[in-house]
Design an enzyme around this catalytic site. Structure first.
Site, short mmCIF file in Angstrom:
data_model
loop_
_atom_site.label_atom_id
_atom_site.label_comp_id
_atom_site.label_asym_id
_atom_site.label_seq_id
_atom_site.Cartn_x
_atom_site.Cartn_y
_atom_site.Cartn_z
N ASP A 270 0.82 -1.21 0.00
CA ASP A 270 0.00 0.00 0.00
C ASP A 270 0.85 1.27 0.00
O ASP A 270 0.48 2.28 -0.58
CB ASP A 270 -0.91 0.02 1.23
CG ASP A 270 -1.95 -1.09 1.20
OD1 ASP A 270 -1.65 -2.16 0.63
OD2 ASP A 270 -3.05 -0.91 1.76
N GLU B 149 -4.57 -4.96 -6.53
CA GLU B 149 -5.56 -5.82 -5.89
C GLU B 149 -6.91 -5.12 -5.82
O GLU B 149 -6.99 -3.90 -5.70
CB GLU B 149 -5.12 -6.20 -4.47
CG GLU B 149 -4.99 -5.00 -3.54
CD GLU B 149 -4.54 -5.36 -2.14
OE1 GLU B 149 -3.55 -6.10 -2.04
OE2 GLU B 149 -5.18 -4.91 -1.17
#
Length: 885
Positions: A467, A534
């Site tokens: 992230d 994702e």
């Protein structure tokens, strides 16, 4: 590292600091005798117990003959909790909320103890003890002597020269005191973030394989072949061979290092050099085409992802000899291939794309996770790779689930790409306050894992962060490690543009259920444009799997305590299926039982994953470059984020994906009402015909049809037509797409169900979902007439323990569709589906009078001694079961 005063000195301080590989020196000069070269895995004969209440020291516990009466016998690899479960200390922990009854196991240390017989010695022989994975911190003793006072790092390999400590030709004893990682992902260890509860032991223990090896005075380590192609040409390759060699003695030594590259049917290449090593020296040896012209190879057999060609593998063997006597050798498989990356701007953001051997490839995959207790075996690993390939996917993402090296081997052989990197939302990303030890562990972890991955054909890149990117200092250190290891694939700093505009991949959700239109509507975040690291949705498994971990009372009504416990991490936004269940009830009709909920959810899961991968595939290499479905599978029985469930039962998400990723596929765009033909191969398909027909439900009356000629460009999606507005449609209707070749053979057959009331999205609500304003009305499916006129025929062949069943299904009705049929091979009449299993197709729908044949493949042992039966059921077809002859 922190060393005890009794510990012998390190062989190489530089290697120890960087790679956390501790090596104990041995005295003596090399002898011109062939030593025994061997490697034995230490898997059996171990025992486990808590360190609490045990006063004996490691020096005592590691003595041969020490009694482990009352300890728990375990086989390695094993985490602490896995060992306790294997001994029935805690039972059935995946059912209901049983895991909550397991206490916190991280507040104490744990002892592992084992004994093994060492090979007899020979002149110049050296003994090595290797640990592929210990979590998180360990003190290690052998035969009463401490080898390491602080072997730290879950993903760090630890190796010791134990020649001066071993009992040759006799019994030896090892004792390992484990300090577990901290909860909350506060150590550089395994972190499951929010996709399941934390393991009560945080996966502490000896989770990787353990070996005792014997070599001569010079040992070979980490052989690797880097391959460079003269792109765009692929008719030759330059190979560079790297290997480390270690002088395990306290005197200088001269060694001949020989590298051999071979493949059946191709010329064998052998190169060698003489190397002088100082006492205790570890050195990298290089063979490159400049110095060794034989490493310039003409017309090599290339490794390709399976949809583009054959995943051809070569073997590299590296041997070291001293004074003419064999000292050590290592052999690996590798592929001659080259991955490159490029950037393309889409909607104002630059995204990463990838090429293999000069051909752009759309990576399509899912996020793999291992079992919550890190239990796996060859059968399990193979099933994962087989399922990826069966679904038509080409990539496995490893977000922190690193070190299951058999997965890499299987992916190499299968032609499946691997996308590895570190995990998000943990100490791995919260790096601003790292201690000096954590900095060391982080670099050593990357060193260990890149060494394991670099020689494989399947990895096509590495993510330093998920992230968020590491800070500048740590990122520079990581890149230095990669450079030093000659990492041959592209890298990314991280995979989320929200934290790093130059990441090259986006990660803007959704993570909760959305209707299929979202994937196609490129004005929406999370839709199919660019490259995504994702995104995914809830995915309750089939009822047969639900029954394995939830009681009937826990299955219905949905949303109870046990149900939510298996959705996501408690206290997170993912601890319920409220959004999913609302969509299911609003679109397919209010569910009335667990069976009804499962029946409808299978259809919705199929619909959703099919649309996802179709949308990403339709505009490949122009607007889309790669996508990862979050997740591929589950770490335990779960209802969120998977393409197949924990038990390997393939459901709607599996078969929706499989349909979408056919080699040549016809697809419907829910947003623009366009029809695309997608050719995911490197061969153009010309002379095709695409036919679209629209039918009312339930009577199947045709309201529209058209056919167009199609030339399907290789490795591309092509828009072939747009559906006009159609009048007179029923509230729920069918869109039937067929693609045939010039001979009339069906290439792709695809059926959609949609509504005159279309799904409509609201405004972006938060980082994990987009609000839904209007739901499609798909309740017309519930009015399909029951069809009992479906017949089946099956035949079975058995070879080498594998069974193949050909299943022919025919809809003999003259008027009624057989919708969403599920043929299943079961273990006995009324038994569960045999698992793992692959089918050439499933969840099929047959028009009146149509017939199709599909094939199932499984292992005979998975029948459990039962006779195979064919069970057939469908959305409007009653269940029937017949024996498979």
């Amino acid at each position: 590292m922190f060393l005890s005063r009794t510990r012998p000195r390190l062989l190489s301080a530089a290697i120890t600091t960087l790679a956390m590989i501790a090596v104990v020196a041995v005295s003596g000069s090399p002898a011109a005798h062939a030593a025994t070269v061997s490697s034995s895995e230490l898997s059996s004969g171990w025992a486990l117990r808590s360190a609490t209440g045990l006063a004996d020291s490691g020096a005592t516990i590691s003595q041969v003959g020490y009694s482990t009466a009352g300890w728990n016998p375990v086989s390695l690899p094993s985490t602490v909790l896995a060992g306790l479960v294997a001994n029935n200390v805690y039972t059935n922990i995946y059912a209901g909320t049983n895991l909550q009854s397991v206490p916190d196991l991280t507040g104490q240390d744990w002892w592992y103890r084992g004994q093994f017989a060492a090979a007899a010695t020979s002149p110049g022989q050296v003994y090595w003890l290797r640990f592929k994975g210990i979590s998180y911190r360990a003190q290690i003793w052998l035969n009463g002597q401490q080898l390491d006072a602080n072997a730290v790092g879950t993903f760090v390999a630890h190796e010791y020269n134990v020649t001066s400590v071993i009992n040759p030709g006799a019994t030896n004893a090892i004792a390992i005191r484990i300090t577990p990682p901290r909860h909350g992902c506060n150590d550089l260890s395994v972190c499951t973030v929010d996709w399941n509860p934390e393991a009560p032991d945080m996966n502490a223990g000896v989770w990787g394989r353990t070996f005792v090896d014997t070599t001569g005075p010079v040992a070979v380590r980490d052989p690797y072949t880097k391959t460079i192609l003269p792109l765009p040409a692929i008719n030759s390759a330059d190979l560079t061979v790297y290997t480390d060699v270690i002088n395990a003695t306290s005197a200088p030594v001269s060694t001949t290092v020989t590298a051999t590259i071979s493949k059946a049917g191709f010329p064998t290449t052998t190169v060698s050099q003489v190397v002088s090593l100082a006492a205790n020296e570890r050195r990298e040896i290089v063979f490159d085409p400049a110095g060794y012209p034989a490493l310039h190879m003409s017309n090599p057999a290339l490794w390709w992802p399976y949809q583009f060609g054959s995943p051809e593998l070569y073997q590299l063997s590296v041997a070291a000899s001293v004074a003419g006597a064999a000292s050590d050798s290592k052999a690996i498989n590798f592929g001659i291939r080259q991955f490159t990356d490029y950037r393309t701007a889409v909607q104002g953001t630059t995204f990463a794309g990838y090429k293999v051997n000069g051909q752009p490839i759309l990576f399509r995959g899912g996020g793999y996770v291992w079992d919550m207790l890190q239990r796996w075996n060859t059968k399990t690993n193979k099933a994962h790779v087989d399922y990826v390939k069966s679904m038509g996917l080409n990539t496995i993402r490893l977000e922190g689930t690193l070190g299951n090296e058999e997965i890499y081997d299987l992916a190499d052989a299968a032609g499946v790409m691997v996308m590895p990197g570190f995990v998000c939302c943990s100490a791995w990303e919260n790096d601003s306050g790292w201690s000096a030890e954590q900095e060391q562990v982080a670099q050593a972890s990357l060193n260990t894992q890149m060494r394991a991955l670099r020689a494989h054909a399947s990895p096509f890149m590495w993510n330093y962060g998920s992230d968020q990117p590491p800070n500048a200092v740590h990122l520079a250190a990581y890149k230095s490690v990669a450079t030093g290891l000659h990492w041959q694939n592209p890298t990314l700093d991280n995979v989320a543009t929200w934290s790093n505009a130059n990441a090259g991949m986006k990660m803007d959700g959704p993570y909760k259920w959305e209707p299929p239109v979202l994937w196609w509507d490129t004005s929406r975040q999370g839709s199919a444009f660019g490259t995504t690291g994702e995104e995914g949705t809830e995915a309750p498994p089939p009822l047969e799997s639900l029954a394995k971990f939830l009681t009937p009372a826990q299955q219905w009504p949905v949303g109870g305590t046990a149900w939510n416990y298996h959705v996501g991490r408690g206290g997170s936004v993912f601890d319920n299926t409220g959004v999913y269940t609302t969509g299911l009830n609003r679109r397919y009709g209010t569910t009335t039982s667990a069976a009804d909920y499962s029946k409808k959810s299978e259809v919705m899961n199929y619909e959703n994953t099919r649309a996802f991968f179709e949308a990403w595939s339709a505009r490949q290499h122009t607007q889309t470059f790669g996508s990862i479905w979050w997740m591929q599978n589950n770490a335990w029985p779960a209802l969120h984020w998977n393409l197949y469930d924990y038990y390997f039962k393939p459901g709607g998400g599996f078969y929706g994906t499989k349909k979408a990723t056919e080699p040549v596929h016809i697809a419907y765009d829910y947003s623009g009402k366009n029809v695309f033909v997608v050719n995911s191969t490197l061969v153009a398909r010309n002379g095709l015909t695409a036919t679209v027909s629209v039918h009312n439900v339930p009577d199947l009356s045709q309201k529209y049809t058209t056919s167009v000629a199609v030339n399907a460009t290789a490795n591309a999606g092509t828009q072939v037509l747009t559906l006009p507005s159609i009048t007179g449609l029923s509230p729920t209707y069918f869109i039937r797409l067929q693609l045939k070749d010039s001979g009339g053979t069906t290439i792709s057959n695809n059926l959609y169900w949609y509504s005159t009331t279309a799904d409509a999205l609201g405004n972006k609500k938060n980082w994990y979902s987009t609000s839904i304003k209007t739901y499609a009305n798909l309740t017309g499916l519930n009015s399909l007439p029951s069809n009992s006129a479906v017949t089946t025929a099956a035949s079975r062949t058995v070879a080498a323990g594998q069974e193949t069943v050909a299943i022919t299904v025919t809809n003999t009705s003259a008027t009624n569709i057989a919708f969403f049929l599920r043929p299943e091979v079961t273990a006995g009449n009324g038994g569960n589906e045999v698992l793992p299993v692959t089918y050439t197709d499933n969840y099929i729908s047959l028009w009146p009078g149509e017939s199709t044949t599909i094939t199932a493949v499984y292992q005979s042992t998975d029948l459990g001694g039962q006779q195979p039966f064919l069970r057939l059921r469908g959305y409007n077809v009653p269940t029937a079961s017949t024996p498979v002859p």
